[in-house]
Design a protein around this motif. Structure first.
Motif, PDB file in Angstrom:
ATOM      1  N   ALA A 204       3.108   3.965 -31.435  1.00 20.11           N
ATOM      2  CA  ALA A 204       3.831   3.874 -32.717  1.00 20.11           C
ATOM      3  C   ALA A 204       3.369   4.997 -33.520  1.00 20.11           C
ATOM      4  CB  ALA A 204       3.801   2.533 -33.163  1.00 20.11           C
ATOM      5  N   THR A 205       4.476   5.667 -33.974  1.00 22.41           N
ATOM      6  CA  THR A 205       4.263   6.741 -35.193  1.00 22.41           C
ATOM      7  C   THR A 205       4.805   6.504 -36.434  1.00 22.41           C
ATOM      8  OG1 THR A 205       6.163   8.308 -34.787  1.00 22.41           O
ATOM      9  CG2 THR A 205       4.345   8.458 -33.102  1.00 22.41           C
ATOM     10  N   ASP A 206       4.701   7.223 -37.348  1.00 20.55           N
ATOM     11  CA  ASP A 206       5.354   7.077 -38.615  1.00 20.55           C
ATOM     12  C   ASP A 206       6.522   7.842 -38.856  1.00 20.55           C
ATOM     13  OD1 ASP A 206       4.277   9.596 -38.906  1.00 20.55           O
ATOM     14  OD2 ASP A 206       3.300   9.110 -40.929  1.00 20.55           O
ATOM     15  N   GLY A 207       6.917   8.585 -37.466  1.00 18.63           N
ATOM     16  CA  GLY A 207       8.313   9.296 -37.770  1.00 18.63           C
ATOM     17  C   GLY A 207       7.905  10.893 -37.778  1.00 18.63           C
ATOM     18  N   THR A 208       6.686  11.195 -38.174  1.00 15.43           N
ATOM     19  CA  THR A 208       6.404  12.582 -38.410  1.00 15.43           C
ATOM     20  C   THR A 208       6.324  13.309 -37.020  1.00 15.43           C
ATOM     21  OG1 THR A 208       5.190  12.016 -40.349  1.00 15.43           O
ATOM     22  CG2 THR A 208       4.806  14.329 -39.377  1.00 15.43           C
ATOM     23  N   PRO A 209       6.928  14.472 -36.931  1.00 15.01           N
ATOM     24  CA  PRO A 209       6.919  14.984 -35.407  1.00 15.01           C
ATOM     25  C   PRO A 209       5.448  15.796 -35.250  1.00 15.01           C
ATOM     26  CG  PRO A 209       8.175  16.349 -37.107  1.00 15.01           C
ATOM     27  CD  PRO A 209       7.697  15.292 -37.665  1.00 15.01           C
ATOM     28  N   GLY A 210       5.162  16.341 -34.056  1.00 16.34           N
ATOM     29  CA  GLY A 210       4.015  16.689 -33.720  1.00 16.34           C
ATOM     30  C   GLY A 210       3.539  16.817 -32.216  1.00 16.34           C
TER      31      GLY A 210
END
Ligand SMILES: O=C(O)CCC(=O)C(=O)O
Ligand SMILES: [Fe+2]
Length: 316
Positions: A204-210
């Motif tokens: 799960a991510t906070d939506g920040t790309p990378g």
């Protein structure tokens, strides 16, 4: 660091009334990418928000406060920036992380090897992580049933083979500070190119790309493709031990996290086969023309060797 190409991974709907269709799309995803998204995964958004809120609060503390819970010999607790190194990242990873292993019931606490922040400062931490561990494990088991179907095996294959006895699953909270270059102008890497070690990772991510993947690790130059965010989804990827189990029919794909000039939080959930389970290429994935590529290996030995090498490289 150069932006990657954008990639549209398959999206698997876990609420699909037809498990065979879901299994088919998982098969294609695991053979081609080793990565896919799941939606309708059954983990409440509010619970995930709580996990992220606790994680942000933890990583915002001073280094001294975080180091009080530094990783112990069982790989539970805090790992600080540049404490982790894989072979091709000479500087180490800039990320900081916190590992939580299987969580004991309160009555067995004297054997607990997890590390817990103080209840006074983090009153909802343990309950939140316990709920997330249970829900993510349940989701992971459902995905593994579909994976078994996608390999033309009994849906209960992993259960019946003892992969969850006992379950070996870890929450890993991750924080990337977001700097692109350090003061001496060396390029910073959030998480260097690696594969995951176990069976399955739910991310799960906070939506920040990378996050980027490289589908052909031996090709030069390597081509990196961006995994974009789909709101409400989890990113799922195959780990090395499932790649070995399927004799490379399913792929444990190289991935990394590059800095994008913005702080980033993510939560990985690693599901490994039970430590004593011996992982041996499935017969259905081997033939005379395609013999088994790996010797059988005890899951716990493989994972321990991988973990000890990333932390040993960092201190040598
Ligand atoms: O933070 C991410 O998006 C990926 C983390 C990761 O690959 C890992 O912890 O193995
Ligand atoms: Fe990873």
């Amino acid at each position: 660091m150069a932006a990657g190409r954008r990639l549209d991974l398959p999206v698997v709907d876990l609420a699909s009334p037809d498990p065979r269709t879901a299994a088919k799309s998982i098969r294609q995803a695991c053979m081609e990418y080793g990565f896919f998204y799941v939606v309708n995964h059954g983990i409440e958004r509010a619970l995930l928000e709580q996990v992220f809120a606790n994680s942000r609060k933890f990583f915002k503390q001073t280094m001294g406060e975080k180091m009080a819970l530094r990783k112990n010999s069982s790989y539970r607790g805090y790992t600080w920036p540049y404490s982790e190194k894989v072979d091709d990242s000479p500087e180490g990873d800039s990320k900081e992380t916190f590992y939580i292993g299987p969580i004991m019931d309160d009555e067995k606490l004297e054997n607990d090897i997890n590390q817990w922040p103080s209840k006074e400062l983090f009153p909802s931490w343990k309950k939140t992580m316990q709920s997330y561990h249970a829900d993510a494990l349940a989701t992971g088991k459902r995905i593994l049933s579909l994976i078994a179907l996608s390999l033309d095996l009994d849906a209960e294959f992993f259960h019946k083979n003892g992969a969850f006895e006992p379950p070996s699953a870890f929450i890993r909270l991750l924080h990337y500070a977001g700097d692109v270059n350090c003061p001496d102008n060396k390029e910073i890497i959030g998480a260097a190119a690696h594969t995951d070690y176990g069976m399955l990772t739910l991310l799960a991510t906070d939506g920040t790309p990378g996050l980027q993947i490289c589908r052909e690790k031996d090709r030069h130059p390597q081509i990196w493709e961006d995994i974009h965010h789909i709101d409400g989804s989890l990113i799922v990827n195959i780990g090395d031990l499932l790649e070995r189990w399927t004799n490379c029919v399913f792929r444990s794909t190289l991935h990394r996290v590059v800095p994008v000039g913005k702080e980033r939080y993510s939560v990985a959930f690693f599901i490994d086969p039970s430590p004593n389970l011996v992982v041996k290429c499935m017969e259905s994935c081997c033939s005379e023309a395609y013999p088994s590529r790996f010797a059988p290996i005890k899951s716990g030995d493989y994972i321990e060797e991988k973990l000890s090498s990333v932390y040993k490289l960092a201190t040598s």
